[in-house]
Scaffold this motif. Sequence first.
Motif, PDB file in Angstrom:
ATOM      1  N   ASP A 176       0.834  -1.208   0.000  1.00 28.55           N
ATOM      2  CA  ASP A 176       0.000   0.000   0.000  1.00 28.55           C
ATOM      3  C   ASP A 176       0.864   1.251   0.000  1.00 28.55           C
ATOM      4  OD1 ASP A 176      -2.549   1.418   0.177  1.00 28.55           O
ATOM      5  OD2 ASP A 176      -1.979   1.872   2.240  1.00 28.55           O
ATOM      6  N   MET A 177       1.949   1.229   0.789  1.00 26.12           N
ATOM      7  CA  MET A 177       2.857   2.367   0.816  1.00 26.12           C
ATOM      8  C   MET A 177       3.471   2.606  -0.555  1.00 26.12           C
ATOM      9  SD  MET A 177       6.317   3.210   0.712  1.00 26.12           S
ATOM     10  CE  MET A 177       7.222   1.748   1.210  1.00 26.12           C
ATOM     11  N   GLN A 178       3.970   1.549  -1.197  1.00 27.91           N
ATOM     12  CA  GLN A 178       4.609   1.716  -2.505  1.00 27.91           C
ATOM     13  C   GLN A 178       3.613   2.208  -3.551  1.00 27.91           C
ATOM     14  OE1 GLN A 178       6.525  -2.108  -3.219  1.00 27.91           O
ATOM     15  NE2 GLN A 178       8.477  -1.294  -2.506  1.00 27.91           N
ATOM     16  N   ARG A 179       2.383   1.732  -3.472  1.00 26.57           N
ATOM     17  CA  ARG A 179       1.367   2.172  -4.439  1.00 26.57           C
ATOM     18  C   ARG A 179       1.052   3.645  -4.268  1.00 26.57           C
ATOM     19  NH1 ARG A 179      -3.866   2.976  -3.958  1.00 26.57           N
ATOM     20  NH2 ARG A 179      -3.932   1.998  -1.888  1.00 26.57           N
ATOM     21  N   ARG A 180       0.769   4.063  -3.049  1.00 25.14           N
ATOM     22  CA  ARG A 180       0.343   5.450  -2.839  1.00 25.14           C
ATOM     23  C   ARG A 180       1.512   6.417  -2.944  1.00 25.14           C
ATOM     24  NH1 ARG A 180      -3.789   6.067   2.071  1.00 25.14           N
ATOM     25  NH2 ARG A 180      -3.950   8.112   1.075  1.00 25.14           N
ATOM     26  N   LEU A 181       2.616   6.093  -2.281  1.00 21.27           N
ATOM     27  CA  LEU A 181       3.770   6.993  -2.300  1.00 21.27           C
ATOM     28  C   LEU A 181       4.420   6.992  -3.678  1.00 21.27           C
ATOM     29  CD1 LEU A 181       5.189   8.939  -0.473  1.00 21.27           C
ATOM     30  CD2 LEU A 181       6.596   7.076   0.406  1.00 21.27           C
ATOM     31  N   GLY A 182       4.445   5.824  -4.340  1.00 19.77           N
ATOM     32  CA  GLY A 182       5.001   5.764  -5.692  1.00 19.77           C
ATOM     33  C   GLY A 182       4.233   6.643  -6.654  1.00 19.77           C
ATOM     34  N   GLY A 183       2.916   6.646  -6.540  1.00 21.08           N
ATOM     35  CA  GLY A 183       2.111   7.518  -7.391  1.00 21.08           C
ATOM     36  C   GLY A 183       2.390   8.984  -7.141  1.00 21.08           C
ATOM     37  N   TRP A 184       2.503   9.357  -5.876  1.00 16.93           N
ATOM     38  CA  TRP A 184       2.809  10.749  -5.540  1.00 16.93           C
ATOM     39  C   TRP A 184       4.189  11.151  -6.057  1.00 16.93           C
ATOM     40  CZ3 TRP A 184       0.952   9.870   0.148  1.00 16.93           C
ATOM     41  CH2 TRP A 184      -0.425  10.066   0.216  1.00 16.93           C
ATOM     42  N   LEU A 185       5.155  10.245  -5.964  1.00 17.76           N
ATOM     43  CA  LEU A 185       6.502  10.545  -6.445  1.00 17.76           C
ATOM     44  C   LEU A 185       6.520  10.729  -7.957  1.00 17.76           C
ATOM     45  CD1 LEU A 185       8.397   7.995  -4.218  1.00 17.76           C
ATOM     46  CD2 LEU A 185       8.954  10.430  -4.303  1.00 17.76           C
ATOM     47  N   ARG A 186       5.894   9.809  -8.670  1.00 14.55           N
ATOM     48  CA  ARG A 186       5.888   9.892 -10.134  1.00 14.55           C
ATOM     49  C   ARG A 186       5.091  11.090 -10.641  1.00 14.55           C
ATOM     50  NH1 ARG A 186       6.628   4.276  -9.371  1.00 14.55           N
ATOM     51  NH2 ARG A 186       4.434   3.903  -8.851  1.00 14.55           N
ATOM     52  N   ASP A 187       4.087  11.521  -9.879  1.00  9.14           N
ATOM     53  CA  ASP A 187       3.306  12.704 -10.259  1.00  9.14           C
ATOM     54  C   ASP A 187       3.988  13.999  -9.848  1.00  9.14           C
ATOM     55  OD1 ASP A 187       1.386  11.060 -11.304  1.00  9.14           O
ATOM     56  OD2 ASP A 187       0.029  11.184  -9.582  1.00  9.14           O
ATOM     57  N   GLY A 188       5.091  13.893  -9.109  1.00 11.76           N
ATOM     58  CA  GLY A 188       5.793  15.088  -8.669  1.00 11.76           C
ATOM     59  C   GLY A 188       5.166  15.768  -7.470  1.00 11.76           C
ATOM     60  N   VAL A 189       4.205  15.104  -6.828  1.00  7.21           N
ATOM     61  CA  VAL A 189       3.545  15.684  -5.656  1.00  7.21           C
ATOM     62  C   VAL A 189       4.444  15.578  -4.422  1.00  7.21           C
ATOM     63  CG1 VAL A 189       1.515  15.524  -4.151  1.00  7.21           C
ATOM     64  CG2 VAL A 189       1.279  15.141  -6.605  1.00  7.21           C
ATOM     65  N   VAL A 190       5.201  14.483  -4.337  1.00  9.61           N
ATOM     66  CA  VAL A 190       6.181  14.296  -3.270  1.00  9.61           C
ATOM     67  C   VAL A 190       7.569  14.406  -3.876  1.00  9.61           C
ATOM     68  CG1 VAL A 190       7.198  12.611  -1.686  1.00  9.61           C
ATOM     69  CG2 VAL A 190       4.720  12.915  -1.753  1.00  9.61           C
ATOM     70  N   ALA A 191       8.429  15.196  -3.247  1.00 10.51           N
ATOM     71  CA  ALA A 191       9.812  15.345  -3.699  1.00 10.51           C
ATOM     72  C   ALA A 191      10.701  14.370  -2.939  1.00 10.51           C
ATOM     73  CB  ALA A 191      10.286  16.777  -3.466  1.00 10.51           C
ATOM     74  N   HIS A 192      11.623  13.752  -3.644  1.00  7.21           N
ATOM     75  CA  HIS A 192      12.603  12.875  -3.011  1.00  7.21           C
ATOM     76  C   HIS A 192      13.967  13.516  -3.120  1.00  7.21           C
ATOM     77  CE1 HIS A 192      14.913   9.590  -1.646  1.00  7.21           C
ATOM     78  NE2 HIS A 192      15.303   9.145  -2.829  1.00  7.21           N
ATOM     79  N   ARG A 193      14.479  13.973  -1.999  1.00  4.05           N
ATOM     80  CA  ARG A 193      15.778  14.622  -1.962  1.00  4.05           C
ATOM     81  C   ARG A 193      16.844  13.601  -1.568  1.00  4.05           C
ATOM     82  NH1 ARG A 193      15.760  20.081   1.262  1.00  4.05           N
ATOM     83  NH2 ARG A 193      16.687  21.014  -0.597  1.00  4.05           N
ATOM     84  N   GLN A 194      17.978  13.644  -2.245  1.00  5.13           N
ATOM     85  CA  GLN A 194      19.069  12.702  -2.009  1.00  5.13           C
ATOM     86  C   GLN A 194      20.384  13.447  -1.829  1.00  5.13           C
ATOM     87  OE1 GLN A 194      17.605   8.861  -4.697  1.00  5.13           O
ATOM     88  NE2 GLN A 194      19.164  10.215  -5.508  1.00  5.13           N
ATOM     89  N   SER A 195      21.215  12.932  -0.945  1.00  5.77           N
ATOM     90  CA  SER A 195      22.610  13.355  -0.833  1.00  5.77           C
ATOM     91  C   SER A 195      23.444  12.158  -1.270  1.00  5.77           C
ATOM     92  CB  SER A 195      22.948  13.761   0.600  1.00  5.77           C
ATOM     93  OG  SER A 195      22.210  14.909   0.990  1.00  5.77           O
ATOM     94  N   VAL A 196      24.085  12.268  -2.432  1.00  4.25           N
ATOM     95  CA  VAL A 196      24.759  11.135  -3.051  1.00  4.25           C
ATOM     96  C   VAL A 196      26.278  11.296  -2.946  1.00  4.25           C
ATOM     97  CG1 VAL A 196      25.118   9.846  -5.193  1.00  4.25           C
ATOM     98  CG2 VAL A 196      22.842  10.742  -4.634  1.00  4.25           C
ATOM     99  N   TYR A 197      26.940  10.268  -2.443  1.00  3.34           N
ATOM    100  CA  TYR A 197      28.394  10.214  -2.353  1.00  3.34           C
ATOM    101  C   TYR A 197      28.884   9.185  -3.369  1.00  3.34           C
ATOM    102  CZ  TYR A 197      28.072  12.941   1.943  1.00  3.34           C
ATOM    103  OH  TYR A 197      27.825  13.946   2.860  1.00  3.34           O
ATOM    104  N   GLU A 198      30.008   9.474  -3.993  1.00  3.76           N
ATOM    105  CA  GLU A 198      30.521   8.643  -5.079  1.00  3.76           C
ATOM    106  C   GLU A 198      31.635   7.733  -4.595  1.00  3.76           C
ATOM    107  OE1 GLU A 198      29.221   8.470  -8.004  1.00  3.76           O
ATOM    108  OE2 GLU A 198      27.893  10.219  -7.970  1.00  3.76           O
ATOM    109  N   GLY A 199      31.441   6.422  -4.758  1.00  3.60           N
ATOM    110  CA  GLY A 199      32.490   5.459  -4.458  1.00  3.60           C
ATOM    111  C   GLY A 199      32.363   4.854  -3.076  1.00  3.60           C
ATOM    112  N   LEU A 200      32.635   3.561  -2.981  1.00  4.66           N
ATOM    113  CA  LEU A 200      32.479   2.832  -1.730  1.00  4.66           C
ATOM    114  C   LEU A 200      33.289   3.429  -0.598  1.00  4.66           C
ATOM    115  CD1 LEU A 200      31.295   0.329  -0.307  1.00  4.66           C
ATOM    116  CD2 LEU A 200      33.323  -0.946  -1.080  1.00  4.66           C
ATOM    117  N   SER A 201      34.478   3.934  -0.884  1.00  4.25           N
ATOM    118  CA  SER A 201      35.334   4.467   0.177  1.00  4.25           C
ATOM    119  C   SER A 201      34.717   5.663   0.884  1.00  4.25           C
ATOM    120  CB  SER A 201      36.704   4.865  -0.396  1.00  4.25           C
ATOM    121  OG  SER A 201      36.570   5.924  -1.333  1.00  4.25           O
TER     122      SER A 201
END
Length: 340
Positions: free
Chosen positions: A293-318
């Motif tokens: 249920d979470m993936q269905r509802r939240l996934g729809g909001w994410l794909r519609d741009g209603v919910v923003a997903h912010r990420q802090s991405v680091y490059e490389g395992l180290s």
Amino acid sequence: MRCTEVRMSSYPDGDVGPAHFGLADVELPAPRPGEVLVRNTWTSVDPGLRLRMRRHAPAGYFAAFPLDAPLDGVLTVGEVLESRADGFAAGDTVWHPFGWRTHAVVDASATYMNGAGSLRVLDTASTPASWYLGPLGAIGLTAWAGLHVVGALGGGERVWVSAAGGAVGSLVAQVAVLLGHRVVASAGSAEKVAWLRDEVGVEAAFDYREEPPAQALARLAPEGLDVYFDNVGGDHLEAALDAMRPHGRIALCGSVSDYESEPRGPRNLFLATAKHLTLAGFRGSLHLDLLDDMQRRLGGWLRDGVVAHRQSVYEGLSQAPVALQDMLAGRTTGKTLVRL
């Protein structure tokens, strides 16, 4: 197959940092019947890892990480290179719990992390793989389950979300707004507060580094709180107990203020009795019945741009230990990830 792993070399007494880790190059065995070989592409960095970096993890939680050994129970996403298990094929994108390493051999039939980390094929046709380590994975399940256990999926109440610039908190704040709650959010920088107020649309937000939570709540929610989603503990939980209305509910998700120091529990816990409050501790991995249920509802909001997903991405395992250090210090925004 050679694999590079991040391993703990010592237990930190205070703040965790790269000095407490090292890299090991090891030979992986070939997958046996029922197993798959995965090349990891994204690995998660979560506050709860810090609890397992103590000599003794909290009772009832996942065990402490042993020194000089690969880490387990760290969610990751990767590509199947070789499969000897039914239901999995080379090229599949999967999640599993053996992150902070470049490759892993995974038992396809095993139950990991109460089921939340068991090997699963992911649909990446319209969904970025990294989302499954954030809003469509354990992080999203934790946010959804926390609102569920305190009966806050109905909307229409006054809700405070702490650490609302982090991975779980940012989702809780957005979902609570979408459900029709009147949301107060707190975070640790002016930039995070501005995002919550101006883009997420919370009714009020404050920087806890600039204004004590008790003072801010008295100013922003003088009528009191119905629900508090606690990611911080300590003075935040103490302030919430003061501000709760009778019969209010508190979802106890985390206590990040205590992860690198001695616990500082609230001094006013008797208010839970005096006000007939409900304090509900929970772990997302014990609410797998809510995942679809979470993936269905939240996934729809994410794909519609209603919910923003912010990420802090680091490059490389180290960079995984650096990412953890930065996250615990409040220097990251949203979900913290390492791209391998």
